[in-house]
Write a protein that holds these residues in place. Structure first.
Motif, PDB file in Angstrom:
ATOM      1  N   ALA A   1     -90.148  20.923 -54.523  1.00  0.00           N
ATOM      2  CA  ALA A   1     -89.846  19.548 -54.271  1.00  0.00           C
ATOM      3  C   ALA A   1     -88.419  19.633 -53.316  1.00  0.00           C
ATOM      4  O   ALA A   1     -88.484  18.607 -52.442  1.00  0.00           O
ATOM      5  CB  ALA A   1     -89.837  18.794 -55.433  1.00  0.00           C
ATOM      6  N   ALA A   2     -87.582  20.417 -53.767  1.00  0.00           N
ATOM      7  CA  ALA A   2     -86.221  20.405 -53.214  1.00  0.00           C
ATOM      8  C   ALA A   2     -86.354  20.832 -51.805  1.00  0.00           C
ATOM      9  O   ALA A   2     -85.792  20.246 -50.652  1.00  0.00           O
ATOM     10  CB  ALA A   2     -85.442  21.378 -53.820  1.00  0.00           C
ATOM     11  N   VAL A   3     -87.375  21.915 -51.568  1.00  0.00           N
ATOM     12  CA  VAL A   3     -87.727  22.188 -49.945  1.00  0.00           C
ATOM     13  C   VAL A   3     -88.260  21.100 -49.371  1.00  0.00           C
ATOM     14  O   VAL A   3     -87.985  20.673 -47.960  1.00  0.00           O
ATOM     15  CB  VAL A   3     -88.366  23.532 -49.994  1.00  0.00           C
ATOM     16  N   ALA A   4     -89.069  20.397 -50.029  1.00  0.00           N
ATOM     17  CA  ALA A   4     -90.131  19.384 -49.394  1.00  0.00           C
ATOM     18  C   ALA A   4     -89.209  18.099 -48.990  1.00  0.00           C
ATOM     19  O   ALA A   4     -89.359  17.637 -47.981  1.00  0.00           O
ATOM     20  CB  ALA A   4     -91.212  18.856 -50.120  1.00  0.00           C
ATOM     21  N   TYR A   5     -88.226  17.868 -49.788  1.00  0.00           N
ATOM     22  CA  TYR A   5     -87.143  16.793 -49.557  1.00  0.00           C
ATOM     23  C   TYR A   5     -86.431  16.896 -48.288  1.00  0.00           C
ATOM     24  O   TYR A   5     -86.106  15.737 -47.572  1.00  0.00           O
ATOM     25  CB  TYR A   5     -86.217  17.011 -50.714  1.00  0.00           C
ATOM     26  N   GLY A   6     -86.200  18.059 -47.824  1.00  0.00           N
ATOM     27  CA  GLY A   6     -85.882  18.204 -46.343  1.00  0.00           C
ATOM     28  C   GLY A   6     -84.394  18.043 -46.136  1.00  0.00           C
ATOM     29  O   GLY A   6     -84.053  17.999 -45.022  1.00  0.00           O
ATOM     30  N   LYS A   7     -83.578  17.757 -47.252  1.00  0.00           N
ATOM     31  CA  LYS A   7     -81.936  17.416 -47.097  1.00  0.00           C
ATOM     32  C   LYS A   7     -81.490  18.172 -48.093  1.00  0.00           C
ATOM     33  O   LYS A   7     -81.705  18.468 -49.263  1.00  0.00           O
ATOM     34  CB  LYS A   7     -81.838  15.959 -47.230  1.00  0.00           C
ATOM     35  N   GLY A   8     -80.265  18.751 -47.397  1.00  0.00           N
ATOM     36  CA  GLY A   8     -79.250  19.715 -48.714  1.00  0.00           C
ATOM     37  C   GLY A   8     -79.921  20.852 -48.951  1.00  0.00           C
ATOM     38  O   GLY A   8     -80.835  21.537 -48.344  1.00  0.00           O
ATOM     39  N   ASN A   9     -79.306  21.414 -49.866  1.00  0.00           N
ATOM     40  CA  ASN A   9     -79.461  22.832 -50.114  1.00  0.00           C
ATOM     41  C   ASN A   9     -80.645  23.033 -51.443  1.00  0.00           C
ATOM     42  O   ASN A   9     -80.271  22.334 -52.437  1.00  0.00           O
ATOM     43  CB  ASN A   9     -78.246  23.584 -50.702  1.00  0.00           C
ATOM     44  N   ALA A  10     -81.724  23.479 -51.165  1.00  0.00           N
ATOM     45  CA  ALA A  10     -82.702  23.652 -52.332  1.00  0.00           C
ATOM     46  C   ALA A  10     -82.388  23.882 -53.548  1.00  0.00           C
ATOM     47  O   ALA A  10     -82.902  23.569 -54.517  1.00  0.00           O
ATOM     48  CB  ALA A  10     -83.980  24.305 -51.556  1.00  0.00           C
ATOM     49  N   ASN A  11     -81.549  25.113 -53.612  1.00  0.00           N
ATOM     50  CA  ASN A  11     -81.137  25.741 -54.754  1.00  0.00           C
ATOM     51  C   ASN A  11     -80.158  24.662 -55.680  1.00  0.00           C
ATOM     52  O   ASN A  11     -80.492  24.678 -56.744  1.00  0.00           O
ATOM     53  CB  ASN A  11     -80.565  26.909 -54.680  1.00  0.00           C
ATOM     54  N   GLU A  12     -79.210  24.225 -54.969  1.00  0.00           N
ATOM     55  CA  GLU A  12     -78.386  23.189 -55.624  1.00  0.00           C
ATOM     56  C   GLU A  12     -79.003  21.840 -56.156  1.00  0.00           C
ATOM     57  O   GLU A  12     -79.023  21.566 -57.255  1.00  0.00           O
ATOM     58  CB  GLU A  12     -77.247  22.768 -54.439  1.00  0.00           C
ATOM     59  N   LEU A  13     -80.140  21.387 -55.079  1.00  0.00           N
ATOM     60  CA  LEU A  13     -80.884  20.401 -55.671  1.00  0.00           C
ATOM     61  C   LEU A  13     -81.695  20.636 -57.002  1.00  0.00           C
ATOM     62  O   LEU A  13     -81.979  19.937 -57.799  1.00  0.00           O
ATOM     63  CB  LEU A  13     -81.744  19.924 -54.566  1.00  0.00           C
ATOM     64  N   SER A  14     -82.319  21.911 -56.903  1.00  0.00           N
ATOM     65  CA  SER A  14     -82.911  22.343 -58.100  1.00  0.00           C
ATOM     66  C   SER A  14     -82.108  22.600 -59.249  1.00  0.00           C
ATOM     67  O   SER A  14     -82.660  22.017 -60.485  1.00  0.00           O
ATOM     68  CB  SER A  14     -83.594  23.694 -57.659  1.00  0.00           C
ATOM     69  N   LEU A  15     -80.830  22.941 -59.143  1.00  0.00           N
ATOM     70  CA  LEU A  15     -80.158  22.840 -60.259  1.00  0.00           C
ATOM     71  C   LEU A  15     -79.881  21.653 -60.667  1.00  0.00           C
ATOM     72  O   LEU A  15     -79.641  21.252 -61.959  1.00  0.00           O
ATOM     73  CB  LEU A  15     -78.870  23.658 -59.747  1.00  0.00           C
ATOM     74  N   GLN A  16     -79.660  20.437 -59.678  1.00  0.00           N
ATOM     75  CA  GLN A  16     -79.307  19.170 -60.191  1.00  0.00           C
ATOM     76  C   GLN A  16     -80.592  18.613 -60.979  1.00  0.00           C
ATOM     77  O   GLN A  16     -80.175  17.971 -62.190  1.00  0.00           O
ATOM     78  CB  GLN A  16     -78.897  18.495 -58.904  1.00  0.00           C
ATOM     79  N   PHE A  17     -81.499  18.770 -60.502  1.00  0.00           N
ATOM     80  CA  PHE A  17     -82.601  18.150 -61.125  1.00  0.00           C
ATOM     81  C   PHE A  17     -83.042  18.732 -62.639  1.00  0.00           C
ATOM     82  O   PHE A  17     -83.245  18.021 -63.573  1.00  0.00           O
ATOM     83  CB  PHE A  17     -84.169  18.437 -60.353  1.00  0.00           C
ATOM     84  N   MET A  18     -82.983  20.194 -62.587  1.00  0.00           N
ATOM     85  CA  MET A  18     -83.521  20.652 -63.955  1.00  0.00           C
ATOM     86  C   MET A  18     -82.362  20.625 -65.052  1.00  0.00           C
ATOM     87  O   MET A  18     -82.428  20.774 -66.193  1.00  0.00           O
ATOM     88  CB  MET A  18     -83.614  22.133 -63.766  1.00  0.00           C
ATOM     89  N   ARG A  19     -81.170  19.987 -64.601  1.00  0.00           N
ATOM     90  CA  ARG A  19     -79.889  19.746 -65.761  1.00  0.00           C
ATOM     91  C   ARG A  19     -80.182  18.164 -65.960  1.00  0.00           C
ATOM     92  O   ARG A  19     -79.494  17.638 -66.796  1.00  0.00           O
ATOM     93  CB  ARG A  19     -78.575  20.236 -65.215  1.00  0.00           C
ATOM     94  N   TRP A  20     -80.828  17.542 -65.333  1.00  0.00           N
ATOM     95  CA  TRP A  20     -80.875  15.876 -65.492  1.00  0.00           C
ATOM     96  C   TRP A  20     -81.623  15.803 -66.624  1.00  0.00           C
ATOM     97  O   TRP A  20     -82.561  16.540 -66.751  1.00  0.00           O
ATOM     98  CB  TRP A  20     -81.775  15.311 -64.199  1.00  0.00           C
ATOM     99  N   ASP A  21     -81.309  14.750 -67.463  1.00  0.00           N
ATOM    100  CA  ASP A  21     -80.061  13.767 -67.263  1.00  0.00           C
ATOM    101  C   ASP A  21     -79.168  14.108 -68.300  1.00  0.00           C
ATOM    102  O   ASP A  21     -77.946  13.363 -68.282  1.00  0.00           O
ATOM    103  CB  ASP A  21     -80.844  12.276 -67.371  1.00  0.00           C
ATOM    104  N   LYS A  22     -79.402  14.900 -69.340  1.00  0.00           N
ATOM    105  CA  LYS A  22     -78.291  15.393 -70.204  1.00  0.00           C
ATOM    106  C   LYS A  22     -76.961  15.876 -69.682  1.00  0.00           C
ATOM    107  O   LYS A  22     -75.704  15.453 -69.870  1.00  0.00           O
ATOM    108  CB  LYS A  22     -78.696  16.078 -71.269  1.00  0.00           C
ATOM    109  N   TYR A  23     -77.195  16.328 -68.374  1.00  0.00           N
ATOM    110  CA  TYR A  23     -75.970  17.020 -67.979  1.00  0.00           C
ATOM    111  C   TYR A  23     -75.597  16.508 -66.551  1.00  0.00           C
ATOM    112  O   TYR A  23     -75.201  17.198 -65.416  1.00  0.00           O
ATOM    113  CB  TYR A  23     -76.291  18.687 -67.572  1.00  0.00           C
ATOM    114  N   THR A  24     -76.028  15.235 -66.253  1.00  0.00           N
ATOM    115  CA  THR A  24     -75.660  14.591 -64.926  1.00  0.00           C
ATOM    116  C   THR A  24     -75.201  13.369 -65.269  1.00  0.00           C
ATOM    117  O   THR A  24     -75.152  12.390 -64.262  1.00  0.00           O
ATOM    118  CB  THR A  24     -77.169  14.469 -64.226  1.00  0.00           C
TER     119      THR A  24
END
Length: 343
Positions: free
Chosen positions: A91-114
């Motif tokens: 999904a992060a790759v398909a999003y087409g913006k930003g760094n896919a690794n960083e975006l993945s880390l953001q989503f997988m810590r959502w929502d308790k750690y965001t």
């Protein structure tokens, strides 16, 4: 017996012979924290013309369910989590913006750690990507818990990913130094555990660490699963920052590629310079020493005030007491490394 074996060998689950006649069972003793089955009653079971005594056994919900077949292997929840992580990365790759690794880390810590507190310490997440991933049917990582392949304890992926995000964003400060990454990982857990000791009636912090820190059979604020999540997150972030890989590949390397077999020794080497002195100095740097980061210092002070009684804060304890506490953490790591070698 179950508690003793669990403490000595880091056994994740115990079958308690609560009513065996040959010895005292659990008479006069509390059930160990890691009990899964408890033999509570024997009854007469009839099968046609035959009858025999059969045990009635209680099961603790959420623990090991045992095996219902000797021919078919059990399903792996590790595989389910890795499949989920792949979907998030795609999904992060398909999003087409930003760094896919960083975006993945953001989503997988959502929502308790965001939340806002995390945002102030580690920066805001891309909420548009969070919604993008949710629109693709992806849920929270915390719903994808799994049993660790080495230690058998239940792992919360969102906590693991929060640790990874902290080190990915803030880096490894080095032996004897600390930064905000520690707050998202082992440092925050160790500080909370110090507060647990400060509220206890146990005078010796070393003894308290031995009895309660990272034990599968004891409920504490720094459990074995917490430590594993901290360490695996650190390992993922270290590889991501080196480049040439992605978050899914690194999770697979740890969970199915054998990385879990040497995680404790690898962590001691990479974060603490492979020495007990490194553990003690780095722990002291985070919990006690002056940190050139005003927000981190204020956050640390707030955590201490919330967790420690008046006059039991780290700065009100003697150097010898604090050194004993840090030595307890180092000793636990060494014991876990010894278990790795045995396993």
């Amino acid at each position: 017996m179950c508690a003793s074996v669990s403490a000595g060998a880091y056994v994740p689950y115990a079958f308690v012979s609560g009513m065996s006649y040959g010895f005292s069972g659990n008479l006069g003793f509390p059930l160990p924290q890691n009990w899964t089955f408890n033999q509570i009653k024997e009854f007469e079971f009839s099968a046609g013309s035959d009858s025999f005594a059969l045990d009635r056994v209680a099961h603790r919900p959420g623990s090991d369910f045992g095996q219902n077949s000797v021919n078919q292997p059990g399903s792996s929840t590790v595989s389910a989590f890795l499949a989920y992580a792949q979907e998030v990365y795609d999904a992060a790759v398909a999003y087409g913006k930003g760094n896919a690794n960083e975006l993945s880390l953001q989503f997988m810590r959502w929502d308790k750690y965001t939340d806002a507190r995390w945002g102030s310490l580690f920066g805001d997440v891309d909420n548009a990507f969070i919604q993008f991933a949710r629109d693709r049917g992806l849920g929270r990582a915390r719903d994808k818990s799994y049993l660790d392949p080495s230690m058998g304890v239940e792992i919360s992926p969102d906590h693991l990913i929060a640790s990874a995000a902290g080190y990915y964003l803030k880096g490894n400060a080095g032996v004897g130094k600390a930064n905000r990454a520690e707050l998202a990982s082992w440092g925050g857990d160790l500080l909370t555990f110090y507060g647990e000791w400060s509220r206890s009636d146990n005078a010796s912090p070393l003894d308290f660490c031995r009895k309660n820190l990272a034990r599968p059979d004891v409920a504490s604020t720094f459990s074995l699963s917490d430590l594993i999540e901290d360490i695996d997150g650190f390992a993922v972030a270290t590889k991501l920052k080196a480049g040439g890989t992605n978050v899914v590949a690194e999770l697979k390397r740890i969970l199915t590629g054998g990385g879990h077999k040497t995680r404790f020794s690898g962590f001691l080497a990479a974060r603490f310079g492979n020495t007990t002195d490194g553990v003690k100095k780095t722990s002291k740097a985070f919990i006690e020493d002056q940190i050139d980061d005003t927000l981190l210092s204020k956050t640390r002070a707030l955590l201490v005030q919330r967790n420690c009684p008046l006059l039991k804060e780290p700065w009100n304890e003697s150097d010898s007491v604090m050194d004993e506490f840090y030595r307890g953490f180092a000793e636990v790591l060494q014991n876990l490394i010894a278990q790795e070698v045995t396993r």
